[in-house]
Enzyme design. Structure first.
Site, PDB file in Angstrom:
ATOM      1  N   HIS A  68      73.128  36.838  46.994  1.00  0.00           N
ATOM      2  CA  HIS A  68      72.731  35.663  47.947  1.00  0.00           C
ATOM      3  C   HIS A  68      73.323  36.156  49.257  1.00  0.00           C
ATOM      4  CE1 HIS A  68      71.725  31.862  45.700  1.00  0.00           C
ATOM      5  NE2 HIS A  68      72.673  32.082  45.151  1.00  0.00           N
ATOM      6  N   CYS A  71      70.652  28.680  39.027  1.00  0.00           N
ATOM      7  CA  CYS A  71      71.096  28.901  40.374  1.00  0.00           C
ATOM      8  C   CYS A  71      71.271  27.402  40.705  1.00  0.00           C
ATOM      9  CB  CYS A  71      70.314  29.687  41.148  1.00  0.00           C
ATOM     10  SG  CYS A  71      71.091  29.728  42.889  1.00  0.00           S
ATOM     11  N   HIS A  86      74.652  38.190  41.108  1.00  0.00           N
ATOM     12  CA  HIS A  86      73.992  36.995  41.548  1.00  0.00           C
ATOM     13  C   HIS A  86      74.499  36.579  42.959  1.00  0.00           C
ATOM     14  CE1 HIS A  86      71.929  33.061  40.747  1.00  0.00           C
ATOM     15  NE2 HIS A  86      72.485  32.650  41.783  1.00  0.00           N
ATOM     16  N   GLU A  87      75.729  36.493  43.150  1.00  0.00           N
ATOM     17  CA  GLU A  87      76.490  35.944  44.175  1.00  0.00           C
ATOM     18  C   GLU A  87      76.464  36.871  45.358  1.00  0.00           C
ATOM     19  OE1 GLU A  87      76.661  32.714  44.283  1.00  0.00           O
ATOM     20  OE2 GLU A  87      76.753  32.617  42.121  1.00  0.00           O
TER      21      GLU A  87
HETATM   22 CO    CO Z   1      72.692  30.975  42.892  1.00  0.00          CO
END
Ligand code: CO
Length: 163
Positions: free
Chosen positions: A134, A88, A130-131
């Site tokens: 976030h 990341c 993953h995004e």
């Molecule tokens: Co990230």
């Protein structure tokens, strides 16, 4: 180009808000996210990583060498699972082994406000999950085992002290 927020910055733990209007200001934000992602040679970037709490992410699709922008993304379908090392831009030079769906279908809006459905396999599927994490304040360290955290202890502490 915008500064990327690093692990330890409290903004990364906040929940991002839905985008209501796609105006000129938002397009400028998306353009600076694209520049930042390309400059850092990343796979994906969420708006929160440059300190803006809006539900937007950019992903780089290596198959077609194109950037994908998704506004208000939602996962509508997943398939399979695979474990791989994941990094990341908010955790430079740190990687954790994370299990993710091997295929992900995401629904959202593009920069023209049109509804889009994008499908990701492999790295792109991993990136989408993953995004979207976030946008809800979830980070790769939340998937790490105690052993992994111990392994990266020094780097993690340095990051926290720097941010
Ligand atoms: Co990230």
């Amino acid at each position: 180009m915008r500064k990327i927020r690093k692990y330890g910055d409290p903004v990364l733990r906040k929940k991002s808000e839905e985008v209501k209007d796609i105006d000129e200001k938002l397009i400028k934000l998306i353009n600076s996210m694209k520049e930042t992602l390309m400059d850092r040679k990343g796979v994906g970037l969420a708006a929160v990583q440059i300190g803006v709490l809006k539900r937007i992410f950019i992903a780089y699709n290596p198959e077609v060498e194109k950037l994908i922008t998704v506004i208000n993304p939602e996962i509508v379908e997943t398939q399979g699972e695979e474990i791989d090392m994941e990094g990341c831009l908010s955790f430079p030079e740190i990687y954790f082994s994370i299990k993710r769906a091997s295929k992900t279908v995401v629904k959202g809006y593009n920069e023209d406000g049109k509804e889009i459905i994008v499908e990701g396999k492999g790295i792109l599927s991993r990136c989408f999950q993953h995004e979207i994490d976030h946008l809800d304040g979830t980070l790769i360290i939340d998937y790490a085992t105690e052993e992994e955290k111990k392994f990266w202890k020094e780097k993690l502490e340095n990051l926290k002290n720097d941010s």
